[in-house]
Motif scaffolding. Structure first.
Motif, PDB file in Angstrom:
ATOM      1  N   ARG A  36       0.835  -1.215   0.000  1.00 32.93           N
ATOM      2  CA  ARG A  36       0.000   0.000   0.000  1.00 32.93           C
ATOM      3  C   ARG A  36       0.864   1.259   0.000  1.00 32.93           C
ATOM      4  O   ARG A  36       0.553   2.236  -0.680  1.00 32.93           O
ATOM      5  N   ALA A  37       1.952   1.239   0.757  1.00 31.18           N
ATOM      6  CA  ALA A  37       2.854   2.392   0.783  1.00 31.18           C
ATOM      7  C   ALA A  37       3.489   2.598  -0.589  1.00 31.18           C
ATOM      8  O   ALA A  37       3.621   3.739  -1.053  1.00 31.18           O
ATOM      9  N   LEU A  38       3.862   1.512  -1.253  1.00 30.58           N
ATOM     10  CA  LEU A  38       4.418   1.626  -2.606  1.00 30.58           C
ATOM     11  C   LEU A  38       3.382   2.195  -3.575  1.00 30.58           C
ATOM     12  O   LEU A  38       3.720   3.021  -4.429  1.00 30.58           O
ATOM     13  N   THR A  39       2.148   1.769  -3.434  1.00 26.91           N
ATOM     14  CA  THR A  39       1.084   2.310  -4.279  1.00 26.91           C
ATOM     15  C   THR A  39       0.925   3.807  -4.024  1.00 26.91           C
ATOM     16  O   THR A  39       0.787   4.600  -4.960  1.00 26.91           O
ATOM     17  N   ALA A  40       0.960   4.195  -2.762  1.00 26.65           N
ATOM     18  CA  ALA A  40       0.852   5.621  -2.432  1.00 26.65           C
ATOM     19  C   ALA A  40       2.014   6.409  -3.023  1.00 26.65           C
ATOM     20  O   ALA A  40       1.831   7.541  -3.500  1.00 26.65           O
ATOM     21  N   MET A  41       3.203   5.824  -3.024  1.00 28.64           N
ATOM     22  CA  MET A  41       4.352   6.498  -3.636  1.00 28.64           C
ATOM     23  C   MET A  41       4.120   6.669  -5.131  1.00 28.64           C
ATOM     24  O   MET A  41       4.367   7.733  -5.693  1.00 28.64           O
ATOM     25  N   THR A  42       3.653   5.621  -5.774  1.00 23.74           N
ATOM     26  CA  THR A  42       3.417   5.654  -7.215  1.00 23.74           C
ATOM     27  C   THR A  42       2.361   6.695  -7.581  1.00 23.74           C
ATOM     28  O   THR A  42       2.478   7.367  -8.601  1.00 23.74           O
ATOM     29  N   LEU A  43       1.345   6.818  -6.746  1.00 22.02           N
ATOM     30  CA  LEU A  43       0.233   7.730  -7.025  1.00 22.02           C
ATOM     31  C   LEU A  43       0.442   9.138  -6.457  1.00 22.02           C
ATOM     32  O   LEU A  43      -0.418  10.003  -6.659  1.00 22.02           O
ATOM     33  N   ALA A  44       1.549   9.366  -5.775  1.00 20.42           N
ATOM     34  CA  ALA A  44       1.801  10.674  -5.154  1.00 20.42           C
ATOM     35  C   ALA A  44       1.731  11.787  -6.200  1.00 20.42           C
ATOM     36  O   ALA A  44       2.311  11.681  -7.278  1.00 20.42           O
ATOM     37  N   LYS A  45       0.993  12.833  -5.855  1.00 23.97           N
ATOM     38  CA  LYS A  45       0.795  13.948  -6.783  1.00 23.97           C
ATOM     39  C   LYS A  45       1.900  14.989  -6.696  1.00 23.97           C
ATOM     40  O   LYS A  45       2.059  15.801  -7.596  1.00 23.97           O
ATOM     41  N   ASP A  46       2.641  14.985  -5.589  1.00 21.84           N
ATOM     42  CA  ASP A  46       3.706  15.977  -5.423  1.00 21.84           C
ATOM     43  C   ASP A  46       4.761  15.426  -4.457  1.00 21.84           C
ATOM     44  O   ASP A  46       4.619  14.321  -3.925  1.00 21.84           O
ATOM     45  N   ALA A  47       5.794  16.217  -4.239  1.00 18.56           N
ATOM     46  CA  ALA A  47       6.898  15.773  -3.396  1.00 18.56           C
ATOM     47  C   ALA A  47       6.457  15.538  -1.951  1.00 18.56           C
ATOM     48  O   ALA A  47       6.980  14.646  -1.273  1.00 18.56           O
ATOM     49  N   ALA A  48       5.483  16.311  -1.470  1.00 18.22           N
ATOM     50  CA  ALA A  48       5.009  16.136  -0.098  1.00 18.22           C
ATOM     51  C   ALA A  48       4.322  14.777   0.078  1.00 18.22           C
ATOM     52  O   ALA A  48       4.546  14.088   1.083  1.00 18.22           O
ATOM     53  N   SER A  51       6.986  12.106  -0.022  1.00 19.79           N
ATOM     54  CA  SER A  51       7.716  12.080   1.240  1.00 19.79           C
ATOM     55  C   SER A  51       6.906  11.388   2.336  1.00 19.79           C
ATOM     56  O   SER A  51       7.447  10.589   3.106  1.00 19.79           O
ATOM     57  N   ALA A  52       5.613  11.685   2.406  1.00 21.68           N
ATOM     58  CA  ALA A  52       4.758  11.052   3.411  1.00 21.68           C
ATOM     59  C   ALA A  52       4.681   9.539   3.192  1.00 21.68           C
ATOM     60  O   ALA A  52       4.734   8.757   4.151  1.00 21.68           O
ATOM     61  N   ALA A  53       4.573   9.117   1.946  1.00 23.82           N
ATOM     62  CA  ALA A  53       4.498   7.684   1.639  1.00 23.82           C
ATOM     63  C   ALA A  53       5.812   6.980   1.959  1.00 23.82           C
ATOM     64  O   ALA A  53       5.799   5.859   2.481  1.00 23.82           O
ATOM     65  N   THR A  54       6.937   7.622   1.669  1.00 18.57           N
ATOM     66  CA  THR A  54       8.225   7.002   2.000  1.00 18.57           C
ATOM     67  C   THR A  54       8.401   6.924   3.508  1.00 18.57           C
ATOM     68  O   THR A  54       8.958   5.942   4.008  1.00 18.57           O
ATOM     69  N   ALA A  81      11.331  12.392  -6.254  1.00 17.93           N
ATOM     70  CA  ALA A  81      10.026  11.720  -6.264  1.00 17.93           C
ATOM     71  C   ALA A  81       9.802  11.016  -7.600  1.00 17.93           C
ATOM     72  O   ALA A  81      10.198  11.516  -8.651  1.00 17.93           O
ATOM     73  N   HIS A  82       9.190   9.858  -7.528  1.00 12.77           N
ATOM     74  CA  HIS A  82       8.830   9.039  -8.700  1.00 12.77           C
ATOM     75  C   HIS A  82      10.030   8.551  -9.507  1.00 12.77           C
ATOM     76  O   HIS A  82       9.874   8.215 -10.683  1.00 12.77           O
ATOM     77  N   ASP A  83      11.189   8.471  -8.872  1.00  8.83           N
ATOM     78  CA  ASP A  83      12.360   7.955  -9.583  1.00  8.83           C
ATOM     79  C   ASP A  83      12.112   6.482  -9.919  1.00  8.83           C
ATOM     80  O   ASP A  83      11.866   5.666  -9.026  1.00  8.83           O
ATOM     81  N   PRO A  84      12.144   6.134 -11.216  1.00 10.47           N
ATOM     82  CA  PRO A  84      11.808   4.753 -11.603  1.00 10.47           C
ATOM     83  C   PRO A  84      12.757   3.711 -11.027  1.00 10.47           C
ATOM     84  O   PRO A  84      12.324   2.611 -10.668  1.00 10.47           O
TER      85      PRO A  84
END
Length: 97
Positions: A36-48, A51-54, A81-84
């Motif tokens: 779920r945390a990885l999904t949140a990272m993938t879907l993160a709309k911005d750096a904040a 950061s929260a997901a990481t 953020a979103h580094d592949p």
């Protein structure tokens, strides 16, 4: 840093004792939370949001003694953020749990 497949089980056993069914259930919940945390990272709309997901992933990994995953999540939080490549490394680490 090598992956220690027994570290998570040892952490769980120390917390709940010799209860294989409970250990398996907690391990499943841990992996689900990491995904779920990885999904949140993938879907993160911005750096904040990234950061929260990481931070969630790092805290989850720390609480279960998954040191490699914790280190990768820490690096992800400090990186772009979103580094592949980062996401690929994290997915690989979670799949090995």
């Amino acid at each position: 840093m090598a992956y220690d497949p027994g570290a998570i089980d040892a952490t769980l056993a120390a917390a709940v004792g010799d209860e294989p069914a409970l250990i398996a259930e907690l391990r499943f919940a841990f992996v689900e939370g990491a995904e779920r945390a990885l999904t949140a990272m993938t879907l993160a709309k911005d750096a904040a949001e990234w950061s929260a997901a990481t931070a969630r992933l790092r805290g989850l990994a720390a609480s279960f003694g998954a040191l490699r995953l914790m280190a990768l999540a820490t690096a992800a939080g400090e990186g772009r953020a979103h580094d592949p490549d980062t996401l690929k490394s994290l997915r690989r680490a979670v799949s090995r749990l």
